[in-house]
Design a protein around this motif. Structure first.
Motif, short mmCIF file in Angstrom:
data_model
loop_
_atom_site.label_atom_id
_atom_site.label_comp_id
_atom_site.label_asym_id
_atom_site.label_seq_id
_atom_site.Cartn_x
_atom_site.Cartn_y
_atom_site.Cartn_z
N UNK A 25 0.75 -1.25 0.09
CA UNK A 25 0.04 -0.09 -0.20
C UNK A 25 0.84 1.40 0.00
N UNK A 26 0.31 2.30 -0.89
CA UNK A 26 1.23 3.50 -0.83
C UNK A 26 0.08 4.67 -0.64
N UNK A 27 0.07 5.22 0.74
CA UNK A 27 -1.04 6.49 0.83
C UNK A 27 -0.28 7.74 0.33
N UNK A 28 -1.01 8.38 -0.71
CA UNK A 28 -0.38 9.51 -1.19
C UNK A 28 -1.67 10.61 -0.98
N UNK A 29 -1.05 11.97 -0.53
CA UNK A 29 -2.00 13.05 -0.86
C UNK A 29 -2.02 14.12 -1.35
N UNK A 30 -2.63 14.54 -2.41
CA UNK A 30 -2.55 15.41 -3.43
C UNK A 30 -3.36 16.77 -3.20
N UNK A 31 -2.80 17.98 -3.64
CA UNK A 31 -3.74 19.09 -3.76
C UNK A 31 -4.98 18.57 -4.82
N UNK A 32 -6.16 19.19 -4.53
CA UNK A 32 -7.13 18.93 -5.50
C UNK A 32 -7.06 19.15 -6.80
N UNK A 46 -0.34 -0.79 -4.29
CA UNK A 46 -1.75 -0.39 -4.07
C UNK A 46 -1.97 0.97 -3.76
N UNK A 47 -2.39 1.81 -4.57
CA UNK A 47 -2.57 3.34 -4.31
C UNK A 47 -3.75 3.57 -3.44
N UNK A 48 -3.64 4.34 -2.68
CA UNK A 48 -4.57 4.90 -1.92
C UNK A 48 -4.55 6.57 -1.83
N UNK A 49 -5.23 7.19 -2.68
CA UNK A 49 -5.03 8.66 -3.06
C UNK A 49 -6.14 9.43 -2.42
N UNK A 50 -5.60 10.36 -1.80
CA UNK A 50 -6.54 11.43 -1.10
C UNK A 50 -6.55 12.66 -1.81
N UNK A 51 -7.33 13.51 -2.11
CA UNK A 51 -7.46 14.84 -2.58
C UNK A 51 -7.94 15.95 -1.64
N UNK A 52 -7.15 16.71 -1.29
CA UNK A 52 -7.44 17.60 -0.33
C UNK A 52 -6.39 18.95 -0.20
N UNK A 53 -6.95 19.99 0.12
CA UNK A 53 -6.18 21.30 0.26
C UNK A 53 -5.87 21.75 1.55
N UNK A 54 -6.37 20.91 2.72
CA UNK A 54 -6.28 21.12 3.81
C UNK A 54 -4.83 20.74 4.23
#
Length: 305
Positions: free
Chosen positions: A94-101, A123-131
Protein backbone atom coordinates in the motif's frame (compact mmCIF):
# COMPACT_ATOMS: atom_id res chain seq x y z
CA UNK A 1 9.90 -10.10 22.32
CA UNK A 2 10.54 -9.20 18.69
CA UNK A 3 12.56 -5.99 19.20
CA UNK A 4 12.31 -4.77 15.59
CA UNK A 5 8.55 -5.26 15.54
CA UNK A 6 8.30 -3.46 18.88
CA UNK A 7 10.32 -0.54 17.48
CA UNK A 8 8.10 -0.37 14.39
CA UNK A 9 4.99 -0.36 16.58
CA UNK A 10 6.39 2.36 18.84
CA UNK A 11 7.35 4.58 15.86
CA UNK A 12 3.92 4.19 14.26
CA UNK A 13 2.16 5.10 17.53
CA UNK A 14 4.29 8.24 17.87
CA UNK A 15 3.77 9.23 14.23
CA UNK A 16 0.02 8.73 14.49
CA UNK A 17 -0.10 10.27 17.98
CA UNK A 18 -2.77 7.72 18.73
CA UNK A 19 -2.97 4.02 19.59
CA UNK A 20 -6.24 3.68 17.67
CA UNK A 21 -4.98 5.34 14.48
CA UNK A 22 -1.72 3.40 14.64
CA UNK A 23 -3.63 0.14 15.05
CA UNK A 24 -5.77 1.03 12.03
CA UNK A 25 -2.80 1.72 9.75
CA UNK A 26 -0.94 -1.38 10.99
CA UNK A 27 -4.11 -3.49 10.63
CA UNK A 28 -3.72 -4.79 14.17
CA UNK A 29 -6.04 -4.80 17.20
CA UNK A 30 -5.46 -1.89 19.59
CA UNK A 31 -4.93 -4.32 22.45
CA UNK A 32 -1.96 -5.81 20.58
CA UNK A 33 -0.27 -2.41 20.41
CA UNK A 34 -0.96 -1.76 24.09
CA UNK A 35 0.61 -5.10 25.03
CA UNK A 36 3.66 -4.47 22.81
CA UNK A 37 4.28 -1.08 24.41
CA UNK A 38 3.87 -2.50 27.91
CA UNK A 39 6.42 -5.22 27.18
CA UNK A 40 8.83 -2.77 25.50
CA UNK A 41 8.77 -0.34 28.42
CA UNK A 42 9.25 -3.20 30.86
CA UNK A 43 12.21 -4.50 28.84
CA UNK A 44 13.86 -1.05 28.65
CA UNK A 45 13.05 -0.27 32.28
CA UNK A 46 11.68 3.18 31.47
CA UNK A 47 8.46 4.89 30.46
CA UNK A 48 8.40 5.96 26.80
CA UNK A 49 4.91 7.42 26.50
CA UNK A 50 2.74 9.51 28.77
CA UNK A 51 -0.90 8.67 28.21
CA UNK A 52 -3.96 10.59 29.34
CA UNK A 53 -7.55 10.48 28.11
CA UNK A 54 -6.85 13.41 25.76
CA UNK A 55 -3.13 13.39 25.05
CA UNK A 56 -0.27 11.16 24.08
CA UNK A 57 3.25 12.53 24.53
CA UNK A 58 6.82 11.31 24.67
CA UNK A 59 8.82 11.26 27.87
CA UNK A 60 12.44 12.54 27.59
CA UNK A 61 13.60 8.90 27.35
CA UNK A 62 10.86 8.23 24.81
CA UNK A 63 11.96 11.13 22.60
CA UNK A 64 15.54 9.89 22.58
CA UNK A 65 14.49 6.30 21.92
CA UNK A 66 12.19 7.41 19.08
CA UNK A 67 15.10 9.15 17.28
CA UNK A 68 17.23 6.01 17.62
CA UNK A 69 14.39 3.77 16.40
CA UNK A 70 13.90 5.87 13.23
CA UNK A 71 17.63 5.67 12.48
CA UNK A 72 17.83 1.92 13.17
CA UNK A 73 14.71 0.99 11.16
CA UNK A 74 15.86 3.13 8.24
CA UNK A 75 19.28 1.48 8.29
CA UNK A 76 17.70 -1.99 8.40
CA UNK A 77 15.52 -1.28 5.37
CA UNK A 78 18.38 0.21 3.37
CA UNK A 79 20.62 -2.77 4.24
CA UNK A 80 17.96 -5.28 3.20
CA UNK A 81 17.49 -3.56 -0.17
CA UNK A 82 21.20 -3.97 -0.93
CA UNK A 83 21.05 -7.78 -0.78
CA UNK A 84 17.52 -8.76 -1.74
CA UNK A 85 17.05 -10.16 -5.25
CA UNK A 86 15.53 -8.09 -8.10
CA UNK A 87 12.07 -9.54 -7.57
CA UNK A 88 12.18 -8.73 -3.86
CA UNK A 89 13.15 -5.13 -4.62
CA UNK A 90 10.12 -4.61 -6.84
CA UNK A 91 7.86 -2.02 -5.18
CA UNK A 92 4.76 -3.54 -3.64
CA UNK A 93 2.19 -2.95 -0.96
CA UNK A 94 0.00 0.00 0.00
CA UNK A 95 1.12 3.51 -0.87
CA UNK A 96 -0.87 6.33 0.71
CA UNK A 97 -0.54 9.59 -1.25
CA UNK A 98 -2.09 13.00 -0.56
CA UNK A 99 -2.49 15.44 -3.48
CA UNK A 100 -3.81 19.01 -3.78
CA UNK A 101 -7.28 18.80 -5.34
CA UNK A 102 -6.69 20.77 -8.55
CA UNK A 103 -3.22 19.34 -9.20
CA UNK A 104 -4.43 15.82 -8.52
CA UNK A 105 -7.47 16.06 -10.80
CA UNK A 106 -5.71 17.83 -13.69
CA UNK A 107 -2.12 16.56 -13.64
CA UNK A 108 -1.83 13.27 -11.75
CA UNK A 109 -5.03 11.26 -12.03
CA UNK A 110 -5.29 11.48 -15.86
CA UNK A 111 -2.01 9.50 -15.98
CA UNK A 112 -2.40 7.26 -12.94
CA UNK A 113 -3.12 4.19 -15.09
CA UNK A 114 0.42 4.54 -16.49
CA UNK A 115 1.87 4.30 -12.97
CA UNK A 116 -0.29 1.26 -12.22
CA UNK A 117 0.88 -0.43 -15.44
CA UNK A 118 4.52 0.15 -14.45
CA UNK A 119 4.08 -0.95 -10.82
CA UNK A 120 1.05 -3.28 -10.65
CA UNK A 121 1.86 -4.53 -7.14
CA UNK A 122 1.64 -1.06 -5.58
CA UNK A 123 -1.81 -0.49 -4.08
CA UNK A 124 -2.50 3.25 -4.28
CA UNK A 125 -4.69 5.07 -1.80
CA UNK A 126 -5.04 8.67 -3.03
CA UNK A 127 -6.63 11.50 -1.09
CA UNK A 128 -7.38 14.85 -2.72
CA UNK A 129 -7.40 17.73 -0.28
CA UNK A 130 -6.12 21.27 0.13
CA UNK A 131 -6.21 21.19 3.92
CA UNK A 132 -3.05 20.99 6.02
CA UNK A 133 -2.71 17.24 6.43
CA UNK A 134 -0.72 15.76 9.30
CA UNK A 135 1.19 13.24 7.22
CA UNK A 136 2.62 11.21 10.09
CA UNK A 137 -0.54 11.14 12.19
CA UNK A 138 -2.70 10.05 9.27
CA UNK A 139 -0.26 7.40 8.07
CA UNK A 140 0.40 9.04 4.70
CA UNK A 141 3.57 7.92 2.92
CA UNK A 142 4.05 11.07 0.83
CA UNK A 143 2.22 14.25 -0.09
CA UNK A 144 2.54 16.66 -3.01
CA UNK A 145 2.53 20.35 -2.14
CA UNK A 146 2.75 23.57 -4.18
CA UNK A 147 4.50 26.60 -2.69
CA UNK A 148 7.35 27.46 -0.41
CA UNK A 149 7.74 24.87 2.32
CA UNK A 150 7.43 25.84 5.96
CA UNK A 151 9.87 24.57 8.56
CA UNK A 152 8.90 20.98 9.19
CA UNK A 153 10.13 17.66 10.52
CA UNK A 154 9.26 16.28 7.09
CA UNK A 155 11.67 16.01 4.19
CA UNK A 156 10.82 17.82 0.96
CA UNK A 157 12.05 16.82 -2.50
CA UNK A 158 11.32 19.30 -5.29
CA UNK A 159 9.80 17.56 -8.32
CA UNK A 160 8.68 20.54 -10.38
CA UNK A 161 8.20 24.26 -10.67
CA UNK A 162 4.74 25.65 -11.43
CA UNK A 163 4.56 28.60 -13.83
CA UNK A 164 1.69 31.10 -13.53
CA UNK A 165 -0.07 33.39 -16.02
CA UNK A 166 -2.06 36.60 -15.58
CA UNK A 167 -5.06 36.51 -17.90
CA UNK A 168 -8.64 37.63 -18.53
CA UNK A 169 -11.59 36.87 -20.77
CA UNK A 170 -11.99 38.99 -23.94
CA UNK A 171 -15.35 40.23 -22.60
CA UNK A 172 -13.66 41.67 -19.51
CA UNK A 173 -10.91 43.37 -21.54
CA UNK A 174 -13.48 44.84 -23.93
CA UNK A 175 -15.33 46.38 -21.00
CA UNK A 176 -12.46 47.51 -18.78
CA UNK A 177 -9.47 47.70 -21.10
CA UNK A 178 -6.15 45.85 -21.03
CA UNK A 179 -3.62 46.65 -18.26
CA UNK A 180 -0.24 47.62 -19.71
CA UNK A 181 1.73 47.86 -16.46
CA UNK A 182 1.62 46.44 -12.95
CA UNK A 183 0.49 49.83 -11.61
CA UNK A 184 -2.61 49.59 -13.84
CA UNK A 185 -3.95 46.79 -11.64
CA UNK A 186 -5.29 49.34 -9.16
CA UNK A 187 -7.86 50.32 -11.77
CA UNK A 188 -8.99 46.76 -12.48
CA UNK A 189 -11.15 44.07 -10.93
CA UNK A 190 -9.54 40.72 -10.15
CA UNK A 191 -10.63 37.30 -9.01
CA UNK A 192 -9.48 37.04 -5.39
CA UNK A 193 -8.00 33.66 -4.48
CA UNK A 194 -7.84 33.07 -0.73
CA UNK A 195 -6.43 30.28 1.40
CA UNK A 196 -8.95 27.68 2.52
CA UNK A 197 -6.85 27.13 5.65
CA UNK A 198 -6.23 30.71 6.81
CA UNK A 199 -8.88 32.69 4.93
CA UNK A 200 -6.18 35.14 3.85
CA UNK A 201 -6.21 36.39 0.26
CA UNK A 202 -3.10 35.61 -1.78
CA UNK A 203 -1.22 38.64 -3.08
CA UNK A 204 -0.15 38.59 -6.70
CA UNK A 205 3.58 38.44 -7.30
CA UNK A 206 5.44 39.62 -10.40
CA UNK A 207 9.09 39.46 -11.40
CA UNK A 208 10.43 42.82 -12.60
CA UNK A 209 14.11 43.76 -12.93
CA UNK A 210 14.95 40.47 -11.19
CA UNK A 211 12.95 41.57 -8.16
CA UNK A 212 9.64 40.27 -6.85
CA UNK A 213 6.84 42.84 -6.61
CA UNK A 214 3.76 42.00 -4.52
CA UNK A 215 0.38 43.49 -5.38
CA UNK A 216 -2.72 43.34 -3.20
CA UNK A 217 -5.72 42.85 -5.47
CA UNK A 218 -9.50 43.13 -5.00
CA UNK A 219 -12.57 42.22 -6.96
CA UNK A 220 -16.23 41.16 -6.94
CA UNK A 221 -15.61 37.46 -6.33
CA UNK A 222 -13.35 35.57 -3.91
CA UNK A 223 -12.74 31.80 -4.15
CA UNK A 224 -10.56 29.27 -2.34
CA UNK A 225 -10.19 26.85 -5.23
CA UNK A 226 -7.90 27.08 -8.28
CA UNK A 227 -10.48 25.60 -10.68
CA UNK A 228 -13.09 28.07 -9.42
CA UNK A 229 -10.62 30.88 -10.04
CA UNK A 230 -10.39 29.94 -13.74
CA UNK A 231 -14.16 29.41 -13.99
CA UNK A 232 -14.81 32.97 -12.78
CA UNK A 233 -12.20 34.40 -15.15
CA UNK A 234 -13.81 32.66 -18.12
CA UNK A 235 -17.07 34.48 -17.29
CA UNK A 236 -15.39 37.89 -17.47
CA UNK A 237 -15.60 38.65 -13.75
CA UNK A 238 -12.05 39.97 -13.55
CA UNK A 239 -8.37 39.40 -14.16
CA UNK A 240 -6.99 36.14 -12.82
CA UNK A 241 -3.62 34.72 -11.95
CA UNK A 242 -3.64 30.97 -12.55
CA UNK A 243 -1.34 28.03 -13.07
CA UNK A 244 -0.24 28.04 -16.71
CA UNK A 245 -1.17 24.37 -17.08
CA UNK A 246 -4.76 25.21 -16.06
CA UNK A 247 -5.37 27.91 -18.67
CA UNK A 248 -3.18 26.89 -21.63
CA UNK A 249 -6.09 25.37 -23.57
CA UNK A 250 -8.20 28.45 -22.89
CA UNK A 251 -5.36 30.67 -24.10
CA UNK A 252 -5.07 28.61 -27.28
CA UNK A 253 -8.79 28.82 -27.97
CA UNK A 254 -8.97 32.54 -27.19
CA UNK A 255 -11.37 32.05 -24.29
CA UNK A 256 -8.71 33.75 -22.15
CA UNK A 257 -6.01 36.26 -23.10
CA UNK A 258 -2.67 36.65 -21.34
CA UNK A 259 -1.91 40.15 -20.02
CA UNK A 260 1.19 41.71 -18.46
CA UNK A 261 3.33 39.08 -20.17
CA UNK A 262 6.44 41.24 -19.72
CA UNK A 263 6.11 40.78 -15.96
CA UNK A 264 5.66 37.04 -15.30
CA UNK A 265 4.25 35.94 -11.95
CA UNK A 266 6.74 34.14 -9.71
CA UNK A 267 6.86 30.39 -10.21
CA UNK A 268 6.11 28.13 -7.25
CA UNK A 269 8.05 24.98 -6.35
CA UNK A 270 6.21 21.65 -6.35
CA UNK A 271 7.55 19.32 -3.67
CA UNK A 272 6.97 15.78 -2.52
CA UNK A 273 6.95 15.57 1.29
CA UNK A 274 7.61 12.42 3.27
CA UNK A 275 8.64 11.49 6.83
CA UNK A 276 12.32 10.92 7.55
CA UNK A 277 13.44 7.49 6.42
CA UNK A 278 10.34 6.88 4.29
CA UNK A 279 12.16 7.56 0.98
CA UNK A 280 14.13 4.34 1.48
CA UNK A 281 10.90 2.50 0.64
CA UNK A 282 10.91 1.32 -3.01
CA UNK A 283 7.27 2.31 -3.53
CA UNK A 284 7.90 5.91 -2.42
CA UNK A 285 11.06 6.09 -4.54
CA UNK A 286 9.32 4.98 -7.73
CA UNK A 287 6.36 7.28 -7.13
CA UNK A 288 8.69 10.26 -6.66
CA UNK A 289 10.61 9.31 -9.81
CA UNK A 290 7.38 8.91 -11.79
CA UNK A 291 6.05 12.30 -10.67
CA UNK A 292 9.36 13.93 -11.54
CA UNK A 293 9.38 12.44 -15.06
CA UNK A 294 5.73 13.40 -15.53
CA UNK A 295 6.48 17.04 -14.73
CA UNK A 296 9.76 17.10 -16.65
CA UNK A 297 7.82 16.58 -19.87
CA UNK A 298 5.63 19.63 -19.23
CA UNK A 299 7.14 23.09 -19.96
CA UNK A 300 4.74 24.68 -17.47
CA UNK A 301 5.94 22.42 -14.66
CA UNK A 302 9.65 21.93 -15.27
CA UNK A 303 12.21 22.58 -12.54
CA UNK A 304 13.70 25.59 -14.31
CA UNK A 305 11.94 28.92 -13.96
Amino acid sequence: MDKVKAMQTFVRIVEANSFSKAAETLDLPRASLTATMKNLEAFLGTQLLQRTTRRLSLTPDGAEYFKKCVEILGAIEESELLFLGPDSKAPKGKLRVDLPGTVGRNLILPHIADFHAMYPEVELTISLTDRLVDIMQEGIDCALRVGRLQDSSLIGRQVGNMRFVTCAAPSYLAKYGTPTSISDLQFHQSIVHFSGRTGRAFDWEFVTDQKVVKVEISGPVAVNDADANVCCALQGLGLAQSGAYQVREHLKSGALVEVLGEWPPTAMPISLLYPQGRMASPKVKVFASWINSLFEGDPDLQQRE
